[in-house]
Design an enzyme around this catalytic site. Structure first.
Site, PDB file in Angstrom:
ATOM      1  N   CYS A  85      60.503  42.538   4.829  1.00  0.00           N
ATOM      2  CA  CYS A  85      60.262  41.105   5.016  1.00  0.00           C
ATOM      3  C   CYS A  85      59.591  40.512   3.776  1.00  0.00           C
ATOM      4  O   CYS A  85      58.713  41.133   3.186  1.00  0.00           O
ATOM      5  CB  CYS A  85      59.335  40.878   6.212  1.00  0.00           C
ATOM      6  SG  CYS A  85      59.805  41.794   7.692  1.00  0.00           S
ATOM      7  N   HIS A 126      58.448  33.113  -0.440  1.00  0.00           N
ATOM      8  CA  HIS A 126      59.483  32.213   0.073  1.00  0.00           C
ATOM      9  C   HIS A 126      58.851  30.897   0.535  1.00  0.00           C
ATOM     10  O   HIS A 126      58.656  30.682   1.720  1.00  0.00           O
ATOM     11  CB  HIS A 126      60.200  32.945   1.209  1.00  0.00           C
ATOM     12  CG  HIS A 126      61.316  32.203   1.850  1.00  0.00           C
ATOM     13  ND1 HIS A 126      61.943  31.104   1.291  1.00  0.00           N
ATOM     14  CD2 HIS A 126      61.948  32.413   3.041  1.00  0.00           C
ATOM     15  CE1 HIS A 126      62.886  30.685   2.114  1.00  0.00           C
ATOM     16  NE2 HIS A 126      62.901  31.449   3.182  1.00  0.00           N
ATOM     17  N   CYS A 181      65.273  26.738   5.113  1.00  0.00           N
ATOM     18  CA  CYS A 181      65.040  27.520   3.889  1.00  0.00           C
ATOM     19  C   CYS A 181      65.998  27.152   2.759  1.00  0.00           C
ATOM     20  O   CYS A 181      65.827  27.624   1.635  1.00  0.00           O
ATOM     21  CB  CYS A 181      65.159  29.002   4.199  1.00  0.00           C
ATOM     22  SG  CYS A 181      64.478  29.445   5.802  1.00  0.00           S
TER      23      CYS A 181
END
Ligand code: ZN
Lengths: 146, 384
Positions: free
Chosen positions: B206, B333, B83
């Site tokens: 989340c 994301h 990430c």
């Protein structure tokens, strides 16, 4: 070309867990110990380093020959855990279950909560790691009440 | 080390199911950054392409993307640290420019998470960490972060409501961000009553998956002058660290050692401290991740994170505004693009061009970008 037979692969590690992603490792004996009811780590005889998860190669003194097995004994304190509501492929049948870290003092174990009801699980509680056979012949270790 | 500036930033919209291929997705960020810097391709010395390969069907995407953007014959290569791939790309770019190998470097991050089916994604999810010793127990990314949430809440007596307050803040600003995937308001009660994912984390703790791209162009001081770059933003500090993958080898379940160490390095290099930061982007893939970042970066003392969010100190008008672009919780994301998007937000803030979310006269901004569950940590401090 030659008449040499390919050496038979030692795939014992493929039995580790509900689903294993690793078939072959230098620490395949871990599975045999687990079969005998022992959860084992390794220790380097040269420098004294203790390893869990077990490893056959010591990065502290870079010795590969002097690794010996030891049995994880006694109880540890639950460092943290989480109860899953969703699971990755292959683990759906195990739901609901909790993964956890057990702190044995000198080292920690990453594993799964065993027969403790999930609403009774608390950080800090005392648990012991135990070998656990799954119905399909796979094998893991879980954390249970002493 | 010679000075390195960010001279161009770009980002695609972060969306569910991008209606194009990865090269087309990457092109969106590329073209915005090139227009921003007002450069032509000959002025780019090298390209670093960043993504997380488990989502890519294309093998070795750097070649395909450099070709499509017209960046041959300059060198191009690929870098990956989950990430935080694109801030790792930025670290490499910084080294190449400050070391004199190239006068300018482009960092192009992308992820088309919808490239693979949800069944494929479900299968890959289980292999997110140590496949020999953790995955056989049935692990998933949310459960790993949940273990840090459990560790943190147990250690400091913080509550699930403290975590939910972080999501409420994210949604406050996500509504203003036209490039965010989630733009609805979120109420506290809604967070607390949402379905559990992995205890104690629930659905609103989340972030969402998204497709997206980001592009950052850096150059040395000479080129900044020669090319007449109007608003260069300087890299003042850049820190990077790693931690064991297996949680059995971690010391703490209420902090990330890699973030703390990367932050320490970045502050030392910049010669400033946490109190000097005027605006920050931190890696909030889960609400707990932002809470840990407050403390790992020194915005709050250990255990003091809940007080910071309860007092709204991380809102736009607070003492340390954090993720006022909506964060990953609102933006989504797209793994390889995430760090570059955070960098872009801070660059716009330092230029005074952040629009509705502009904080007042910022001098220093910080980006905190993590890979895996605290395996890789990058912290970048930027100054105008
Ligand atoms: Zn040794």
């Amino acid at each position: 070309m030659s008449g040499h037979k390919k050496p038979e692969a030692d795939r014992r590690f493929a039995r580790f867990g509900t689903v294993s992603f690793t078939a072959t490792s230098k620490v395949n004996d871990f599975i045999d110990y687990l079969e005998d009811g022992q959860v084992c780590g390794t220790k380097c005889r040269t420098c004294g380093a203790v390893f869990f998860p077990p490893r056959a190669q010591c990065f502290k003194c870079r010795d590969q020959a002097a690794i010996e097995w030891f049995q994880v004994s006694g109880s540890g304190k639950l460092a943290t855990f989480s109860e899953l509501k969703y699971a990755p492929t292959g683990f759906g049948g195990d739901l609901p279950y909790a993964i956890a870290v057990l702190d044995m003092g000198e080292y920690k174990l990453f594993g799964r909560i065993g027969y403790v009801p999930l609403d009774e699980v608390r950080v800090g509680m005392e648990l012991v790691p135990q070998a656990h056979q799954l119905p399909d012949g796979q094998i893991i270790y879980v954390f249970n009440r002493p | 080390m010679s000075k390195v500036a960010i001279i161009g930033v770009g980002q695609s919209s972060f969306v569910r199911g991008y209606p194009g291929s990865i090269r087309e997705l990457a092109f969106e960020a590329y073209t915005e950054a090139m227009n921003d810097a007002e450069l032509s391709n000959e002025q780019i010395g090298a390209t670093i392409v960043c993504s997380a390969p488990e989502y890519d069907k294309q093998r070795s995407p750097a070649g395909v993307i450099a070709e499509y953007c017209g960046l041959n014959p300059q060198p191009t290569f690929y870098t990956e640290s989950l990430c935080c791939s694109s801030t790792t790309g930025l670290r490499l770019a910084h080294a190449m420019v400050s070391g004199g190998m190239h006068e300018s470097v482009m960092v192009l991050g992308f992820q088309k998470m919808s490239e693979i089916t949800s069944a494929e994604s479900q299968e890959r999810m289980g292999r997110g960490a140590d496949i020999q010793w953790e995955s056989p127990f049935g692990t998933m990314m949310p459960a790993y972060y949940a273990m840090f949430a459990q560790g943190y809440l147990s250690q400091y007596g913080a509550s699930e409501e403290d975590l939910a307050l972080i999501r409420v803040k994210a949604a406050t600003y996500g509504q203003l961000n036209e490039r965010a995937v989630y733009r609805k308001p979120v109420e506290l009660a809604q967070c607390l009553s949402a379905d559990p994912v992995a205890s104690p984390l629930k659905v609103f703790d989340c972030c969402a998956n998204a497709d997206g791209s980001s592009c950052i162009i850096v150059a040395g001081e000479d080129k900044v002058k020669q090319w007449g770059i109007k608003q260069p933003v300087w890299i003042k500090g850049i820190g990077s660290a790693s931690a064991p993958v297996n949680l059995a080898l971690r010391e703490s379940f209420s902090s990330f050692a890699a973030a703390t160490e990367a932050g320490r390095q970045a502050y030392a290099m910049a010669g400033i401290g946490p109190r000097d930061i005027d605006v920050a982007e931190v890696h909030d893939c889960f609400t707990i991740a932002e809470m840990l970042a407050y403390e790992d970066l020194g915005f709050a003392p250990r255990g003091g994170g809940p007080e910071l969010i309860r007092a709204k100190q991380t809102y736009k008008d607070g003492s340390i505004p954090v993720n006022v672009d909506g964060g990953l919780l609102s933006k989504g994301h797209p793994i390889g693009a995430t760090g570059g998007s955070q960098i872009r937000t801070i660059v716009l803030q330092l230029r005074g061009k952040a629009g509705d979310i502009q904080v007042k006269n910022p001098e220093f901004g910080l980006v905190h970008n993590m890979g895996g569950v605290g395996i890789y940590g990058n912290v970048v401090i930027l100054g105008s």
